[in-house]
Design a protein around this motif. Structure first.
Motif, PDB file in Angstrom:
ATOM      1  N   ALA A  86      -7.272  -4.918  11.092  1.00 53.99           N
ATOM      2  CA  ALA A  86      -6.978  -4.817  12.521  1.00 53.99           C
ATOM      3  C   ALA A  86      -5.486  -4.659  12.814  1.00 53.99           C
ATOM      4  O   ALA A  86      -5.111  -4.241  13.909  1.00 53.99           O
ATOM      5  CB  ALA A  86      -7.511  -6.054  13.231  1.00 53.99           C
ATOM      6  N   SER A  87      -4.646  -4.991  11.850  1.00 50.46           N
ATOM      7  CA  SER A  87      -3.196  -4.837  12.019  1.00 50.46           C
ATOM      8  C   SER A  87      -2.567  -4.897  10.630  1.00 50.46           C
ATOM      9  O   SER A  87      -3.244  -5.270   9.657  1.00 50.46           O
ATOM     10  CB  SER A  87      -2.624  -5.986  12.880  1.00 50.46           C
ATOM     11  N   GLY A  88      -1.303  -4.566  10.546  1.00 55.25           N
ATOM     12  CA  GLY A  88      -0.606  -4.723   9.269  1.00 55.25           C
ATOM     13  C   GLY A  88      -0.588  -6.190   8.861  1.00 55.25           C
ATOM     14  O   GLY A  88      -0.776  -6.537   7.698  1.00 55.25           O
ATOM     15  N   VAL A 184       2.655  -4.227  -2.999  1.00 53.99           N
ATOM     16  CA  VAL A 184       3.802  -3.506  -2.428  1.00 53.99           C
ATOM     17  C   VAL A 184       3.479  -3.118  -0.987  1.00 53.99           C
ATOM     18  O   VAL A 184       2.471  -2.451  -0.726  1.00 53.99           O
ATOM     19  CB  VAL A 184       4.159  -2.236  -3.243  1.00 53.99           C
ATOM     20  N   ASP A 185       4.337  -3.554  -0.071  1.00 53.01           N
ATOM     21  CA  ASP A 185       4.233  -3.097   1.312  1.00 53.01           C
ATOM     22  C   ASP A 185       4.941  -1.741   1.369  1.00 53.01           C
ATOM     23  O   ASP A 185       6.161  -1.643   1.228  1.00 53.01           O
ATOM     24  CB  ASP A 185       4.893  -4.119   2.250  1.00 53.01           C
ATOM     25  N   ASN A 186       4.137  -0.691   1.565  1.00 55.98           N
ATOM     26  CA  ASN A 186       4.626   0.697   1.492  1.00 55.98           C
ATOM     27  C   ASN A 186       4.808   1.311   2.877  1.00 55.98           C
ATOM     28  O   ASN A 186       4.883   2.523   3.022  1.00 55.98           O
ATOM     29  CB  ASN A 186       3.590   1.509   0.683  1.00 55.98           C
ATOM     30  N   HIS A 206      -0.213  -1.320   3.955  1.00 54.41           N
ATOM     31  CA  HIS A 206       0.503  -0.609   5.029  1.00 54.41           C
ATOM     32  C   HIS A 206       0.250  -1.265   6.367  1.00 54.41           C
ATOM     33  O   HIS A 206      -0.877  -1.685   6.643  1.00 54.41           O
ATOM     34  CB  HIS A 206      -0.029   0.829   5.199  1.00 54.41           C
ATOM     35  N   SER A 207       1.272  -1.240   7.211  1.00 51.20           N
ATOM     36  CA  SER A 207       1.008  -1.326   8.633  1.00 51.20           C
ATOM     37  C   SER A 207       0.757   0.123   9.036  1.00 51.20           C
ATOM     38  O   SER A 207       1.692   0.942   9.063  1.00 51.20           O
ATOM     39  CB  SER A 207       2.219  -1.886   9.384  1.00 51.20           C
ATOM     40  N   MET A 208      -0.501   0.469   9.328  1.00 48.41           N
ATOM     41  CA  MET A 208      -0.803   1.860   9.736  1.00 48.41           C
ATOM     42  C   MET A 208      -0.368   2.099  11.177  1.00 48.41           C
ATOM     43  O   MET A 208      -0.429   3.226  11.669  1.00 48.41           O
ATOM     44  CB  MET A 208      -2.293   2.163   9.584  1.00 48.41           C
ATOM     45  N   VAL A 219      -2.544  -0.314  16.732  1.00 48.19           N
ATOM     46  CA  VAL A 219      -2.116  -1.334  15.773  1.00 48.19           C
ATOM     47  C   VAL A 219      -3.194  -1.406  14.693  1.00 48.19           C
ATOM     48  O   VAL A 219      -4.376  -1.556  15.018  1.00 48.19           O
ATOM     49  CB  VAL A 219      -1.936  -2.701  16.475  1.00 48.19           C
ATOM     50  N   ALA A 220      -2.802  -1.240  13.439  1.00 49.65           N
ATOM     51  CA  ALA A 220      -3.798  -1.205  12.352  1.00 49.65           C
ATOM     52  C   ALA A 220      -3.106  -1.406  11.014  1.00 49.65           C
ATOM     53  O   ALA A 220      -1.890  -1.228  10.894  1.00 49.65           O
ATOM     54  CB  ALA A 220      -4.529   0.135  12.354  1.00 49.65           C
ATOM     55  N   GLY A 221      -3.887  -1.756  10.004  1.00 50.65           N
ATOM     56  CA  GLY A 221      -3.332  -1.921   8.655  1.00 50.65           C
ATOM     57  C   GLY A 221      -4.331  -1.515   7.602  1.00 50.65           C
ATOM     58  O   GLY A 221      -5.489  -1.202   7.916  1.00 50.65           O
TER      59      GLY A 221
END
Ligand code: LCS
Length: 409
Positions: A86-88, A184-186, A206-208, A219-221
């Motif tokens: 639902a979020s990063g 890894v947060d990319n 990812h925080s998409m 807001v998405a991840g």
């Protein structure tokens, strides 16, 4: 490096995980806006819950629109299992919760997105998880922080907002020798500029909300994992804690990602040109941009990333006050947090995205009081440049005192 993608990256952004709808041939993946799915019989329902039948049951556990997005991003990351969130922060929370428990230890890059650190310091610490925040761009410091109970090495590279770079391949070797999982947060790169799983990471996150969606409207991840057992563990945590993405949100991201490579090419070119102009401006004390030869890890950027991206951080002569004048003087660049959208955003990390960190921790992570972060968008370069440099003229007028120039890269 040999690509494991069946198509070129640009093609995969448009097509991966998607095919015309079987019922009517709709070219765009339908939005399955349904919380639950009907079973043809009690036996079919039971088979789905026992795992014998892989059909959908309930949207918190899986949904066709979400599955299309998960397959798309997993393919862009070079293969694996995608878990959209639902979020990063829901992705960060899922990783922490799945991999850590009472008595375990995590090592994290010190300059990470503020809430990724505060979540650990304020909440997970209550459950007996210990964390060391280190400058992971220095592998000796990473190695020295390893403990027998280190379960997770959490890297953010390029880091938010310092843009410091960690060598993923070497950091993964150190972590794996100790039996720790590497996340890894990319977010700052998107899979177009960096593919951590190919470099040895176990999980990419990812925080998409940022580059992948790219339009500052969702807001998405997402988490992408290659190991099936690890993926099943993360999926359990995600579906039980309810951090699942909504199907409409998933569809918006699927629409946004189709133009990912085009957006990144334009934004990155704008950022390169702006960074080059900024370094020689008399009101600029220092510029951090991975595309500058003066960046302390420029060689690593060339080895690990396919391009320097479109995030720039800089320090003004005149510090905080000069930054305040600059942010109040831009008109095309929008004063807002977030990043990776098609529009240029400017913000002040110490007062905004990293305000949740105690000042000392923030300073020791290299996030100074006066740092300004720019997420460069896809506007015409001339307009962007005119906006930023006119604002810098205003800073100079109100806050005189020129730089002797110290470009930190
Ligand atoms: N990871 C990174 C590197 C981020 O920059 C953010 C958000 C997150 C995770 C969390 O993602 P979210 O839950 O917001 O989708 N970064 C923000 C920033 O720098 N400004 O506003 C949000």
């Amino acid at each position: 490096m040999k690509s494991s993608l069946p198509h070129q990256f640009d093609t995969a952004c448009i097509h991966a995980g998607q095919h015309p709808d079987e019922l009517f041939g709709g070219v765009s993946v339908p939005i399955y806006q349904s919380s639950t799915f009907a079973f043809k019989s009690a036996e079919e329902g039971a088979a789905r819950f026992s795992g014998k039948d892989s059909g959908y049951k309930y949207t918190r556990l899986g949904n066709p629109t979400t599955s299309a997005l998960e397959a798309c991003i997993a393919e862009l990351e070079g293969g694996g299992i995608g878990l959209a969130t639902a979020s990063g922060m829901a992705a960060v929370n899922t990783a922490y919760m799945a991999l850590l428990g009472c008595g375990s230890h995590m090592i994290s890059t010190d300059s990470v997105y503020g809430p990724s650190r505060t979540l650990m310091e304020k909440e997970f610490s209550r459950f007996g998880v210990e964390t060391d925040y280190v400058d992971t761009s220095n592998l000796d410091k990473l190695k020295a922080a390893i403990r027998p109970n280190t379960k997770l090495v959490y890297l953010e590279t390029p880091a938010n907002p310092t843009l410091s770079i960690t060598d993923i391949t070497e950091a993964a070797k150190i972590a794996h020798t100790a039996g720790a999982v590497v996340v890894v947060d990319n977010t700052f790169c998107s899979p177009m500029l960096q593919r951590p799983l190919d470099l040895g990471a176990d999980i990419v996150l990812h925080s998409m909300t940022k580059f992948i969606n790219g339009h500052s409207d969702v807001v998405a991840g997402i988490l992408v994992i290659r190991d099936k057992t690890l993926a099943a563990r993360l999926r359990n945590v995600l579906s039980q804690t309810g951090g699942t993405i909504d199907p409409h949100q998933a569809w918006l991201v699927l629409r946004g990602v189709k133009t990912l490579s085009m957006r990144i090419r334009v934004a990155q070119e704008n950022a390169r040109r702006l960074a080059d102009e900024l370094v020689s401006h008399p009101m600029i004390a220092s510029v951090a941009y991975p595309g500058l030869r003066t960046h302390p890890q420029y060689k690593l950027v060339e080895k690990q990333m396919k391009g320097p991206g479109s995030m720039i951080s800089f320090e003004l002569v005149g510090g905080v006050e000069a930054g305040r004048i600059l942010m109040n003087s831009v008109s095309l660049s929008t004063l807002a947090v977030s990043l990776g959208g098609i529009e240029t955003l400017i913000q002040h990390p110490a007062g905004m995205t990293h305000a949740s960190l105690p000042r000392e921790a923030r300073l020791s992570a290299g996030i100074s009081d006066g740092l300004v972060r720019l997420s460069v968008g896809c506007e015409a370069y001339e307009d962007l440049s005119h906006d930023l440099f006119s604002a810098l003229d205003e800073v100079r007028r109100q806050c005189p005192g020129e730089s002797t120039m110290s470009v930190t890269g």
